[in-house]
Design an enzyme around this catalytic site. Sequence first.
Site, PDB file in Angstrom:
ATOM      1  N   GLY A  79       0.814  -1.197   0.000  1.00 47.35           N
ATOM      2  CA  GLY A  79       0.000   0.000   0.000  1.00 47.35           C
ATOM      3  C   GLY A  79       0.855   1.257   0.000  1.00 47.35           C
ATOM      4  N   CYS A  80       0.210   2.385  -0.268  1.00 47.73           N
ATOM      5  CA  CYS A  80       0.938   3.653  -0.375  1.00 47.73           C
ATOM      6  C   CYS A  80       1.485   4.104   0.983  1.00 47.73           C
ATOM      7  CB  CYS A  80       0.045   4.723  -0.989  1.00 47.73           C
ATOM      8  SG  CYS A  80      -1.593   4.871  -0.221  1.00 47.73           S
ATOM      9  N   TYR A  81       0.636   4.125   2.008  1.00 48.68           N
ATOM     10  CA  TYR A  81       1.118   4.491   3.342  1.00 48.68           C
ATOM     11  C   TYR A  81       2.177   3.511   3.855  1.00 48.68           C
ATOM     12  CZ  TYR A  81      -2.745   7.880   4.054  1.00 48.68           C
ATOM     13  OH  TYR A  81      -3.614   8.951   3.981  1.00 48.68           O
TER      14      TYR A  81
ATOM     15  N   THR B 212       4.308   1.824   2.154  1.00 53.71           N
ATOM     16  CA  THR B 212       5.563   2.059   1.435  1.00 53.71           C
ATOM     17  C   THR B 212       6.316   3.232   2.045  1.00 53.71           C
ATOM     18  OG1 THR B 212       4.716   1.139  -0.640  1.00 53.71           O
ATOM     19  CG2 THR B 212       6.561   2.679  -0.796  1.00 53.71           C
ATOM     20  N   ALA B 213       5.636   4.365   2.199  1.00 52.33           N
ATOM     21  CA  ALA B 213       6.286   5.549   2.764  1.00 52.33           C
ATOM     22  C   ALA B 213       6.783   5.286   4.184  1.00 52.33           C
ATOM     23  CB  ALA B 213       5.319   6.729   2.751  1.00 52.33           C
TER      24      ALA B 213
END
Length: 334
Positions: free
Chosen positions: A153-155, A157-158
């Site tokens: 997911g995007c969160y 990953t960051a």
Amino acid sequence: MLKTAIIGASGYTGAELALMVFKHPHLSLSGLYVSENSLDKGKAISELHGSLKGIVDEALQPLVNVNQAAKECDVILLATAHEVSHNLAATFLENGCVVFDLSGAFRVKKEGFYSEFYGFEHQYEAWLDKAVYGLAEWNAEAIAKAQLVAVPGCYPTASQLALKPLVKSELLDKNQWPVINATSGVTGAGRKASLTSSFCEVSLQPYGVFNHRHQPEIAAHLGCDVIFTPHLGNFKRGILATITTKLAKGVTEKEIQEAFETAYTQTPAVRLLENEMPKIQSVEKTPFCDIGWKVQGEHLIVVSAIDNLLKGASSQAMQCINIRFGFPVLTALI
């Protein structure tokens, strides 16, 4: 050329993937698919995403026969809803396709996780067990052998890119959970019209407090518990994560620097910043994750920035394709 199909091609992530496949010297676009009941079926993808006009003008086809579509492809990109990916993946896999799933359907191997956080019972435990988590910088060896890659997911990953070097090097106090506050642009909610993601309605606001599905995903793959609070921002794209941690006793700034440099010196999609903090403007429409940090006493604040549609989704999927098939990792991305 690897014949590549995108399922769920009408959305923001699907459009980004279509452009990447077009640009890739070793991939050919064999199909752009949407659901049978999609209002977009039959339309050219460039009609929905004007930036693709004259570049990728193929029509969006309804996915009527999954087995037939599978027989015509080598690589499948699932840019679909979680339960749709869950239901489709096995057919493509059983037909020998290599599948890169951008949904959450195969990311977490924990009993009861899908019923609690996604609202369905997982029916493909064998494939879930075989799925490889596609955090490209940290799992390349397994990705290179995988038939099913679960793109993070995007969160997550960051958050993980910022924290993994510290956790791996055991630089954090194990008695204090990292606190992650992350803000995403409205494209993270998808292309479908919604009052909550309407520009005139969006106000900076936390959501999913203590119960967002990305919290257990982060914790499972990071190997430690975290407190994670996502926020919706009134901008189009990008994620900025600000992470507060407590250092283990005696940890020095040099050790922190060395941990990040050891992890990322040879990874071209992660950029370490010196004497400055990341900002979304610098990563928007790029495949990069920018990371910066500052130490004060026994506390460390780490900040990471990514484009949620790219490093948080489609460009990470393409990184995984490149790793899986032995191409340079940023092929078609810069």
